[in-house]
Design a protein around this motif. Structure first.
Motif, mmCIF file in Angstrom:
data_model
loop_
_atom_site.group_PDB
_atom_site.id
_atom_site.type_symbol
_atom_site.label_atom_id
_atom_site.label_comp_id
_atom_site.label_asym_id
_atom_site.label_seq_id
_atom_site.Cartn_x
_atom_site.Cartn_y
_atom_site.Cartn_z
ATOM 1 N N ALA A 123 -19.447 -16.596 -88.164
ATOM 2 C CA ALA A 123 -20.183 -17.307 -89.212
ATOM 3 C C ALA A 123 -21.274 -18.189 -88.603
ATOM 4 N N ALA A 124 -22.041 -17.589 -87.695
ATOM 5 C CA ALA A 124 -23.097 -18.313 -86.990
ATOM 6 C C ALA A 124 -24.384 -18.313 -87.793
ATOM 7 N N ARG A 125 -25.104 -19.418 -87.707
ATOM 8 C CA ARG A 125 -26.395 -19.515 -88.383
ATOM 9 C C ARG A 125 -27.529 -18.988 -87.503
ATOM 10 N N SER A 126 -27.352 -19.066 -86.174
ATOM 11 C CA SER A 126 -28.372 -18.579 -85.255
ATOM 12 C C SER A 126 -27.750 -18.359 -83.886
ATOM 13 N N ALA A 127 -28.533 -17.758 -82.976
ATOM 14 C CA ALA A 127 -28.023 -17.450 -81.643
ATOM 15 C C ALA A 127 -29.201 -17.196 -80.709
ATOM 16 N N THR A 128 -28.917 -17.289 -79.400
ATOM 17 C CA THR A 128 -29.878 -16.949 -78.353
ATOM 18 C C THR A 128 -29.143 -16.254 -77.219
ATOM 19 N N VAL A 129 -29.730 -15.212 -76.666
ATOM 20 C CA VAL A 129 -29.253 -14.612 -75.425
ATOM 21 C C VAL A 129 -30.420 -14.636 -74.441
ATOM 22 N N ALA A 130 -30.131 -14.959 -73.182
ATOM 23 C CA ALA A 130 -31.208 -15.138 -72.206
ATOM 24 C C ALA A 130 -30.686 -14.911 -70.801
ATOM 25 N N GLY A 131 -31.613 -14.729 -69.858
ATOM 26 C CA GLY A 131 -31.221 -14.589 -68.463
ATOM 27 C C GLY A 131 -32.348 -14.072 -67.601
ATOM 28 N N TRP A 132 -32.007 -13.855 -66.339
ATOM 29 C CA TRP A 132 -32.929 -13.300 -65.354
ATOM 30 C C TRP A 132 -32.650 -11.821 -65.156
ATOM 31 N N PHE A 133 -33.708 -11.016 -65.063
ATOM 32 C CA PHE A 133 -33.572 -9.563 -64.977
ATOM 33 C C PHE A 133 -34.550 -9.020 -63.934
ATOM 34 N N LYS A 134 -34.081 -8.041 -63.167
ATOM 35 C CA LYS A 134 -34.890 -7.438 -62.105
ATOM 36 C C LYS A 134 -34.625 -5.939 -62.086
ATOM 37 N N MET A 135 -35.609 -5.146 -62.441
ATOM 38 C CA MET A 135 -35.470 -3.699 -62.425
ATOM 39 C C MET A 135 -35.415 -3.208 -60.971
ATOM 40 N N THR A 136 -34.390 -2.435 -60.626
ATOM 41 C CA THR A 136 -34.214 -1.973 -59.246
ATOM 42 C C THR A 136 -34.184 -0.458 -59.122
ATOM 43 N N GLY A 137 -34.420 0.257 -60.203
ATOM 44 C CA GLY A 137 -34.379 1.716 -60.153
ATOM 45 C C GLY A 137 -35.050 2.326 -61.363
ATOM 46 N N THR A 138 -34.866 3.623 -61.539
ATOM 47 C CA THR A 138 -35.468 4.351 -62.650
ATOM 48 C C THR A 138 -34.760 4.016 -63.958
ATOM 49 N N ASN A 139 -35.527 3.665 -64.963
ATOM 50 C CA ASN A 139 -35.011 3.386 -66.307
ATOM 51 C C ASN A 139 -35.951 4.005 -67.334
ATOM 52 N N PRO A 140 -35.435 4.591 -68.405
ATOM 53 C CA PRO A 140 -34.022 4.798 -68.710
ATOM 54 C C PRO A 140 -33.399 5.870 -67.835
ATOM 55 N N SER A 141 -32.081 5.955 -67.876
ATOM 56 C CA SER A 141 -31.328 6.867 -67.023
ATOM 57 C C SER A 141 -31.105 8.222 -67.685
ATOM 58 N N PRO A 142 -30.822 9.257 -66.877
ATOM 59 C CA PRO A 142 -30.414 10.546 -67.451
ATOM 60 C C PRO A 142 -29.189 10.380 -68.342
ATOM 61 N N ASN A 143 -29.157 11.112 -69.431
ATOM 62 C CA ASN A 143 -28.050 11.027 -70.387
ATOM 63 C C ASN A 143 -26.891 11.872 -69.883
ATOM 64 N N SER A 144 -25.861 11.218 -69.383
ATOM 65 C CA SER A 144 -24.720 11.932 -68.821
ATOM 66 C C SER A 144 -23.828 12.540 -69.896
ATOM 67 N N GLY A 145 -24.127 12.260 -71.163
ATOM 68 C CA GLY A 145 -23.290 12.784 -72.242
ATOM 69 C C GLY A 145 -23.782 14.067 -72.856
ATOM 70 N N THR A 146 -24.886 14.638 -72.340
ATOM 71 C CA THR A 146 -25.408 15.888 -72.876
ATOM 72 C C THR A 146 -25.499 16.934 -71.771
ATOM 73 N N ALA A 147 -25.580 18.187 -72.181
ATOM 74 C CA ALA A 147 -25.641 19.284 -71.217
ATOM 75 C C ALA A 147 -27.042 19.498 -70.655
ATOM 76 N N ASN A 148 -28.052 18.970 -71.340
ATOM 77 C CA ASN A 148 -29.431 19.170 -70.911
ATOM 78 C C ASN A 148 -29.779 18.180 -69.795
ATOM 79 N N PRO A 149 -30.059 18.654 -68.588
ATOM 80 C CA PRO A 149 -30.348 17.740 -67.479
ATOM 81 C C PRO A 149 -31.630 16.948 -67.650
ATOM 82 N N ASP A 150 -32.469 17.348 -68.608
ATOM 83 C CA ASP A 150 -33.727 16.641 -68.846
ATOM 84 C C ASP A 150 -33.589 15.515 -69.865
#
Length: 313
Positions: A123-150
């Protein structure tokens, strides 16, 4: 960069111990370093990855008021890496892109009955999420849940608070990179009512410009469930953007204020991808994170700027 080494871990035992710790009455938290004074009373959870649980380095202590312990899923203590002269961060990422398994490095906590220590988001009236982020590789990632490697995932998960009915994916407040009408964008995504529609505020700028490779960036997303206003900040400055859903997805019109989230305890926190209970893989982030903050109100632009300056890496 895809994670190459695998750390053998008793994932079920880790998950059970993290949930048990989070469901227990919160212990007295240590003072959270590097937090603006005006934010400390609203700091529900804070993780700096310098405070492993005594006797179990695969768990991280919460320096916020809730005492919500999180688990470092699949990588355990190896996920806590040195980044800077004296500081640690958490390394997250995909492990086996061609296998539909449950070995991605992510973090968080989950309970199907809700996490009572996160009651501040009930029963929140508002919210914030925050932090420090550093990309270290390829994003987005391959979808491991499908048969198509692409195939690749349509999102890169950063951090979020789950809804009270979440299966480990649905969120009340989320910061992530996601496909918006065919273009990946940095977004704040919020949901007021469990099982209801979400709203997304998307940044105009190219996400690769906002999150350049191998560079620490401070991000914040705010959610005002009463007014429907959302905002994104990078390095303390507001980002121009747009709402992606027309109409009234949060069901604010025609109902009295204040408008609050559902009166349910969130089922947990997710960091670096969905399903912190480790039942599925989705939207991994090949990245590092640090100084993750979860607050039970929307911070102001001045506070976003001050927090960036105080916590600057």
């Amino acid at each position: 960069m895809l994670l190459r080494s695998r750390v053998t871990a008793a994932t079920a035992l880790l998950g059970a111990s993290v949930v048990a710790a989070s469901l227990a009455a919160p212990a007295q938290a240590s003072p959270a370093p590097g937090v603006a004074p005006s934010l400390k009373n609203n700091l529900v959870s804070y993780y700096d990855f310098e405070h492993p649980v005594r006797g179990d380095a695969a768990q991280e202590r919460d320096l916020g008021r809730s005492g919500t312990t999180i688990g470092l899923v699949n990588g355990g203590a190896a996920m806590r890496v040195r980044d800077g002269a004296r500081r640690h961060a958490i390394q997250l990422g995909q492990v086996n892109p061609s296998t539909a398994g449950n070995d991605d490095w992510k973090a968080g906590v989950y309970s199907a009955t809700g996490v009572p220590s996160l009651h501040a988001f009930n029963a929140a009236r508002s919210a914030t999420v925050a932090g420090w982020f550093k990309m270290t590789g390829t994003n987005p990632s391959p979808n491991s849940g499908t048969a198509n490697p692409d195939d690749v995932y349509n999102a890169v998960g950063l951090i979020g608070v789950l809804t009270g009915d979440s299966d480990g994916h649905a969120v009340r407040a989320l910061l992530e990179i996601i496909d918006v009408s065919g273009t990946l964008r940095l977004v704040a995504l919020g949901r007021r009512i469990d099982g209801g529609s979400s709203q997304t505020f998307a940044a105009n700028a190219d996400w690769r410009t906002l999150l350049p490779q191998n560079t620490w960036v401070h991000l914040a997303a705010t959610f005002d469930y009463d007014t429907g206003k959302m905002a994104l900040y990078k390095d303390g400055e507001p980002l121009d953007g747009f709402y992606t859903v027309s109409g009234d997805p949060w069901k604010l019109q025609g109902t009295p204020s204040p408008h609050l989230t559902s009166a349910t305890d969130p089922r947990g926190i997710k960091i670096g991808g969905s399903f912190p209970q480790n039942t599925r893989e989705a939207n991994p982030c090949n990245c590092r994170m640090d100084g993750l903050m979860f607050l039970d109100r929307a911070i102001t632009p001045d506070e976003a700027r001050l927090q960036y300056r105080i916590a600057k890496r």
